[in-house]
Design an enzyme around this catalytic site. Structure first.
Site, PDB file in Angstrom:
ATOM      1  N   HIS A  38       6.173   5.200   1.826  1.00  0.00           N
ATOM      2  CA  HIS A  38       6.852   3.931   1.618  1.00  0.00           C
ATOM      3  C   HIS A  38       7.504   3.892   0.243  1.00  0.00           C
ATOM      4  O   HIS A  38       7.190   4.678  -0.637  1.00  0.00           O
ATOM      5  CB  HIS A  38       5.857   2.760   1.723  1.00  0.00           C
ATOM      6  CG  HIS A  38       5.038   2.797   2.967  1.00  0.00           C
ATOM      7  ND1 HIS A  38       5.576   2.616   4.211  1.00  0.00           N
ATOM      8  CD2 HIS A  38       3.713   3.008   3.159  1.00  0.00           C
ATOM      9  CE1 HIS A  38       4.629   2.709   5.125  1.00  0.00           C
ATOM     10  NE2 HIS A  38       3.488   2.960   4.511  1.00  0.00           N
TER      11      HIS A  38
ATOM     12  N   ARG B 148       0.860  -1.195   0.000  1.00  0.00           N
ATOM     13  CA  ARG B 148       0.000   0.000   0.000  1.00  0.00           C
ATOM     14  C   ARG B 148       0.889   1.237   0.000  1.00  0.00           C
ATOM     15  O   ARG B 148       1.382   1.655   1.042  1.00  0.00           O
ATOM     16  CB  ARG B 148      -0.959  -0.016   1.195  1.00  0.00           C
ATOM     17  CG  ARG B 148      -1.972  -1.155   1.107  1.00  0.00           C
ATOM     18  CD  ARG B 148      -2.886  -1.238   2.306  1.00  0.00           C
ATOM     19  NE  ARG B 148      -3.799  -2.363   2.160  1.00  0.00           N
ATOM     20  CZ  ARG B 148      -3.514  -3.616   2.548  1.00  0.00           C
ATOM     21  NH1 ARG B 148      -2.355  -3.864   3.131  1.00  0.00           N
ATOM     22  NH2 ARG B 148      -4.373  -4.594   2.375  1.00  0.00           N
TER      23      ARG B 148
END
Length: 686
Positions: A344, A300
């Site tokens: 991320h 994600r």
């Protein structure tokens, strides 16, 4: 004997993988996701107390918490190793409170489930990030306010069982607006003219693209006839030849959105299926001698950034396998949009040297297909661009300018990875000022097309571009709008149902902020601001609820009740009154129009006009599974168990005589295929 350390993750699969890396001094347990949440039976938000949430233990999670408390007592230290995002941070926060953890630094986070990543995380625990928790909490409470306030209104004004969601309402609006564009579209006629030449070796074609050195439109046959008449003198001069080099750059590594889009278009996977498979690859699979290991990084993300370690390993692989000249030095990808969180890395394999073919035998066919997609994208992103030599030849006949375009691949670059030989177009053997003749002039009539309906891929792309939702919300949003019957999928395309159009109209009228794309995107931005510590989570709720509550009261008073029942000519076998088609939790059913005096109901059979090929007596009816997916069965079920995911037709296969079904492919469009598995005959749909 020293106590063990306890590590808590969300899933048993993740626990199994991590346990292998930590050894006997660590016990790894799974919380099975959230352990506490807002209650289902009531809203669970004290609006008067500045939106204080009332969290309770989720039903069935009491035993899990009891088990975790016992494990905590036997442990020296507890590590909370939930996913590295807002949702994971909130789960860790709830676990910390439920288990009454005293440690200030017991949160560990990692982007991939590998030995090095886990051990590095254990060595560097941190405090729970309250800003992340607050951002998740604000989203959860916003969604609960919308759902629990709007849903009862829709029950009362439209029909029972309906629900409204903040992000899903915007997704439905996008689909409804596209449907309106298609309905309002007026096609426009236009023509193209192609000339066929021969250079003495081979035919080649060039398209008319300028008249009198200006752009033009041929929108009627009379204009085309004039061009053809003007071209009667069959002498064409090679006016100009341009030869250039063009680069084709590799794509960046995948984000959640781009992975869902590519998996949809290339593998025909739904967003839900893609995320399910990706989760398995992330949590870890057994790959033989190496044991269970996470194969890809966290799934994600909206960033295309790669760590220095990942890029270094990719460089080593490319140089070893393809050679130095194929590696692109210092190739970095950064976040590409202002609404990108960049929390991320991009989605990538945990090892560049773990090529798909090396582990193919340990993966299912779907897991292998998705892993290969991710691995190829990652390795390709670190390779040199492909280089083409392009040829542009302008051919003049009076005031009419025709153009030939061709290309030749002179360095494959990243295409080498895909073993694609884009080859070379035929390049005419002509020189500037040569005079050539046309073998044929081919005018062709066209009509402009309406914008296409959304597919999962194009809808996810639009939601990302508009800032609607975040990586974790795309797949569940698409799944919800189908299962709740607001839209339906026809082949790969979304179409709004009558219910979807009705609810969208009412929400647009009475709650314009809820369905407004810009307003929803701004809410997402403010949630990001909470995550960054720039805004208080209660402030966003105060601002939203003030106007929302006023509009809610107005809608209760002024929104008219909508009758979604459809009258039929079927008579009730109990009272004789007409039956009406109603919509229930699992689709349509027939009910007596005399309700509540007569409560007779019966199944609604959505017949498609095709006899059952198995029992020869029943008719094929359209049904929906509990997950909202359309399938076809016999009206005589359960006596006849015929079922098909493809739409049956009355057409017979010319090869074997079996029933043919409707199919769709991106390249071919709609076509018919024989339902007999041993016969592969297909026919184009007229």
């Amino acid at each position: 004997m020293s106590k063990q350390n306890l590590v808590i993750v969300e899933s048993p699969a993740k626990a199994k993988t991590i346990k292998k890396f930590l050894g006997r001094n660590y016990k790894v347990e799974a919380s099975m996701g959230h352990v506490v949440d807002l209650p289902k039976s009531k809203m669970g938000i004290d609006i008067d107390d500045d939106f204080k949430p009332n969290y309770i233990t989720i039903r069935g999670k009491g035993k899990i918490l009891s088990k975790l408390r016992k494990a905590k007592k036997k442990s020296d230290k507890v590590y909370l190793a939930t996913d590295p995002d807002r949702e994971g941070e909130a789960i860790s926060w709830h676990l910390s409170r439920s288990l009454k953890l005293d440690e200030n630094k017991n949160r560990i986070a990692f982007n991939e489930i590998t030995k090095n990543a886990i051990k590095k995380a254990i060595d560097n625990p941190r405090e729970i990030d309250q800003n992340l928790v607050d951002a998740q909490q604000a989203r959860r409470l916003l969604d609960r306010l919308v759902g629990y306030k709007l849903s009862p209104l829709l029950w009362k004004k439209v029909r029972k069982g309906l629900s409204a969601g903040r992000v899903q309402s915007v997704a439905v609006k996008i689909i409804c607006e596209r449907e309106k564009e298609i309905e309002d579209f007026e096609k426009v006629e236009y023509w193209t003219i192609t000339a066929v030449f021969n250079d003495g070796k081979k035919d080649f074609t060039a398209d008319l693209f300028k008249i009198d050195n200006e752009d033009f439109e041929l929108n009627e046959e009379a204009a085309v006839d004039k061009v053809e008449n003007d071209l009667e003198k069959n002498e064409y001069k090679i006016e100009d030849i341009k030869v250039k080099k063009r680069k084709r750059n590799p794509y960046p590594p995948f984000t959640t959105s781009t992975l869902q889009q590519r998996a949809s278009s290339v593998l025909n996977f739904s967003a839900k299926k893609t995320m399910y498979l990706a989760q398995k690859l992330y949590e870890g699979l057994n790959i033989g001698k190496s044991g269970t290991i996470g194969l890809i990084s966290y799934i994600r993300t909206d960033s295309t950034r790669l760590s220095n370690e990942a890029r270094s390993e990719a460089a080593k692989y490319v140089k070893e396998v393809f050679g130095e000249k194929y590696h692109q030095n210092n190739k970095k990808y950064n976040k590409k949009k202002n609404n990108s969180q960049d929390a991320h890395e991009a989605i990538r394999p945990t090892s560049a040297f773990r090529s798909p073919d090396k582990i193919k035998e340990y993966l299912s066919s779907d897991q292998y297909a998705l892993y290969k997609l991710i691995w190829n994208q990652f390795i390709g992103s670190q390779m040199q661009p492909a280089i083409y030599k392009t040829y542009t030849i302008d051919i003049l006949n009076g005031k009419y300018n025709f153009r030939f375009n061709g290309s030749e691949l002179i360095f494959p670059g990243f295409l080498k990875l895909f073993k694609k030989d884009n080859g070379k177009d035929y390049i005419p053997d002509v020189q500037k000022s040569d005079i050539i003749t046309a073998e044929d002039i081919k005018p062709e009539q066209h009509f402009t097309n309406p914008p296409p309906r959304y597919t999962e891929a194009s809808l996810v792309k639009t939601m990302e571009e508009e800032g609607i939702g975040r990586p974790s919300t795309y797949a569940p949003t698409l799944s919800k709008i189908v299962t709740r019957n607001y839209v339906e999928k026809k082949g790969k395309y979304f179409s709004p149902t009558d219910l979807g159009l009705t609810v969208n109209h009412l929400l647009n009228k009475y709650f314009p902020d809820v369905t407004d794309i810009e307003f929803t995107a701004q809410l997402e931005h403010r949630l990001d601001e909470i995550e960054e510590g720039k805004e208080e989570w209660q402030e966003i709720l105060r601002d939203f609820y003030k106007e929302f509550s006023e509009r809610l009261e107005e809608a209760k008073d002024n929104m008219k009740k909508v009758n979604m029942d459809i009258e039929t000519d079927i008579k009730c076998d109990k009272c004789g009154k007409p039956m009406v088609i109603k919509h229930g939790r699992y689709g349509k059913f027939l009910a007596c129009s005399g309700f509540p005096e007569c409560k007779n109901t019966k199944p609604y059979l959505d017949k498609i006009g095709v006899k059952c090929p198995k029992c020869k007596d029943g008719e094929i009816v359209k049904r929906k599974s509990k997950k909202g997916k359309t399938f076809y069965g016999c009206s005589n079920y359960p006596e006849c168990d015929f079922v098909s995911w493809d739409k049956p037709t009355n057409k017979k296969c010319p090869e074997c005589g079996s029933m043919m079904v409707e199919k769709f492919s991106k390249k071919r469009g709609n076509y018919y295929k024989c339902s007999n598995k041993d016969c592969k005959h297909t026919v184009d749909k007229e």
